[in-house]
Enzyme design. Sequence first.
Site, PDB file in Angstrom:
ATOM      1  N   PRO A   9       0.822  -1.365  -0.137  1.00 50.20           N
ATOM      2  CA  PRO A   9       0.174  -0.489  -0.379  1.00 50.20           C
ATOM      3  C   PRO A   9       0.632   1.189   0.138  1.00 50.20           C
ATOM      4  CG  PRO A   9      -0.390  -1.125   1.976  1.00 50.20           C
ATOM      5  CD  PRO A   9       0.147  -1.983   1.244  1.00 50.20           C
ATOM      6  N   ASN A  10       0.022   1.985  -0.387  1.00 54.89           N
ATOM      7  CA  ASN A  10       0.476   3.757  -0.077  1.00 54.89           C
ATOM      8  C   ASN A  10       1.565   3.278  -1.594  1.00 54.89           C
ATOM      9  OD1 ASN A  10      -1.344   4.764   0.675  1.00 54.89           O
ATOM     10  ND2 ASN A  10      -0.196   3.696   2.760  1.00 54.89           N
ATOM     11  N   ARG A  17       4.242  11.489  -1.881  1.00 56.02           N
ATOM     12  CA  ARG A  17       4.194  10.791  -0.767  1.00 56.02           C
ATOM     13  C   ARG A  17       5.255  10.917   0.879  1.00 56.02           C
ATOM     14  NH1 ARG A  17       4.013   5.568   2.567  1.00 56.02           N
ATOM     15  NH2 ARG A  17       3.055   5.900   4.114  1.00 56.02           N
ATOM     16  N   TYR A  22      10.808   8.772   2.374  1.00 52.59           N
ATOM     17  CA  TYR A  22      10.616   8.024   0.846  1.00 52.59           C
ATOM     18  C   TYR A  22      11.862   8.234  -0.253  1.00 52.59           C
ATOM     19  CZ  TYR A  22       7.191   5.822   3.754  1.00 52.59           C
ATOM     20  OH  TYR A  22       6.950   5.276   5.217  1.00 52.59           O
ATOM     21  N   ASN A  74       8.898  -5.234  -0.230  1.00 49.75           N
ATOM     22  CA  ASN A  74       8.200  -3.699  -0.288  1.00 49.75           C
ATOM     23  C   ASN A  74       6.886  -3.681   0.678  1.00 49.75           C
ATOM     24  OD1 ASN A  74       7.406  -1.634   1.316  1.00 49.75           O
ATOM     25  ND2 ASN A  74       8.874  -0.223   0.345  1.00 49.75           N
ATOM     26  N   ALA A  77       3.013  -0.997   4.806  1.00 50.63           N
ATOM     27  CA  ALA A  77       2.273  -1.047   5.916  1.00 50.63           C
ATOM     28  C   ALA A  77       1.815  -2.617   6.679  1.00 50.63           C
ATOM     29  CB  ALA A  77       0.905   0.314   6.728  1.00 50.63           C
ATOM     30  N   HIS A  80       3.485  -4.514   9.282  1.00 54.08           N
ATOM     31  CA  HIS A  80       3.636  -4.356  11.048  1.00 54.08           C
ATOM     32  C   HIS A  80       2.457  -4.923  11.152  1.00 54.08           C
ATOM     33  CE1 HIS A  80       6.619  -1.968  10.290  1.00 54.08           C
ATOM     34  NE2 HIS A  80       5.836  -1.084   9.631  1.00 54.08           N
ATOM     35  N   ASP A  87       1.973 -15.939   6.878  1.00 53.43           N
ATOM     36  CA  ASP A  87       1.440 -16.986   6.345  1.00 53.43           C
ATOM     37  C   ASP A  87       1.416 -17.485   4.861  1.00 53.43           C
ATOM     38  OD1 ASP A  87       0.423 -17.467   8.849  1.00 53.43           O
ATOM     39  OD2 ASP A  87      -1.398 -17.244   9.008  1.00 53.43           O
ATOM     40  N   GLU A  98      12.117  -9.419   2.585  1.00 53.13           N
ATOM     41  CA  GLU A  98      11.968  -7.406   3.169  1.00 53.13           C
ATOM     42  C   GLU A  98      12.301  -6.921   2.528  1.00 53.13           C
ATOM     43  OE1 GLU A  98       9.887  -6.499   6.825  1.00 53.13           O
ATOM     44  OE2 GLU A  98       9.380  -8.512   6.834  1.00 53.13           O
ATOM     45  N   HIS A 100      12.019  -2.187   2.401  1.00 53.03           N
ATOM     46  CA  HIS A 100      12.134  -0.873   3.581  1.00 53.03           C
ATOM     47  C   HIS A 100      13.257   0.060   2.753  1.00 53.03           C
ATOM     48  CE1 HIS A 100       8.921  -2.894   5.574  1.00 53.03           C
ATOM     49  NE2 HIS A 100       9.681  -3.777   5.415  1.00 53.03           N
ATOM     50  N   ILE A 101      12.469   0.929   1.949  1.00 53.31           N
ATOM     51  CA  ILE A 101      13.300   2.577   1.446  1.00 53.31           C
ATOM     52  C   ILE A 101      13.587   3.011   3.093  1.00 53.31           C
ATOM     53  CG2 ILE A 101      13.005   4.442   0.259  1.00 53.31           C
ATOM     54  CD1 ILE A 101      10.336   2.939  -0.723  1.00 53.31           C
ATOM     55  N   SER A 102      12.841   3.275   3.974  1.00 54.24           N
ATOM     56  CA  SER A 102      12.889   4.224   5.175  1.00 54.24           C
ATOM     57  C   SER A 102      14.216   3.083   6.236  1.00 54.24           C
ATOM     58  CB  SER A 102      12.478   4.615   5.618  1.00 54.24           C
ATOM     59  OG  SER A 102      11.284   3.890   6.484  1.00 54.24           O
ATOM     60  N   ARG A 107      12.335   4.654  13.148  1.00 55.31           N
ATOM     61  CA  ARG A 107      10.862   5.472  12.900  1.00 55.31           C
ATOM     62  C   ARG A 107       9.897   5.262  14.542  1.00 55.31           C
ATOM     63  NH1 ARG A 107       8.737   4.887   7.564  1.00 55.31           N
ATOM     64  NH2 ARG A 107       7.270   7.170   7.988  1.00 55.31           N
ATOM     65  N   ARG A 111       6.510   0.381  14.092  1.00 54.06           N
ATOM     66  CA  ARG A 111       7.530   0.268  12.944  1.00 54.06           C
ATOM     67  C   ARG A 111       8.172  -0.977  13.008  1.00 54.06           C
ATOM     68  NH1 ARG A 111       4.975   3.228   8.181  1.00 54.06           N
ATOM     69  NH2 ARG A 111       4.418   5.532   9.592  1.00 54.06           N
TER      70      ARG A 111
END
Length: 143
Positions: A9-10, A17, A22, A74, A77, A80, A87, A98, A100-102, A107, A111
């Site tokens: 998402p996003n 954003r 990001y 990626n 959200a 978390h 699963d 996995e 993540h950009i940040s 944070r 997170r």
Amino acid sequence: MKYLCLNGPNLHRLGKREPEIYGHETLADVTKDLQTLAAAFDAEIDVKQSNHEGQLIDWIYEAEDGDIAGIIFNPGAYTHTSVALRDCIAGVEVPVVEVHISNVHKREAFRHHSYLAPVCIGQITGLGTFGYQAALRMFLQSN
């Protein structure tokens, strides 16, 4: 070899954003960089994004049933919150990294926990969009 990059998402809003977190690169930029890297190794990568958890799950199972050698993911959200994605990943043989950009560990406290990390082969966090390339390079150089 074929690889898959999934974005949750996003992430279709990259570059717009919260660029202070990001960055200014777009998902199209990430896609171009990944495709260029894959081509240099005579490989292919498909990049997809969805705001819908079920769609991401479907794509992971399709990768398992297809000829995908690895997934860069990626989950945004969903990292978390999603036991369903955890699963799903646990139930497939295709390896997942996995990304993540940040740096999620610098944070908000919520997170810091990933439901997915324990069932992924690794986690890359805080390298900006280069993290996607680092994950792909790991797959490319290990095959």
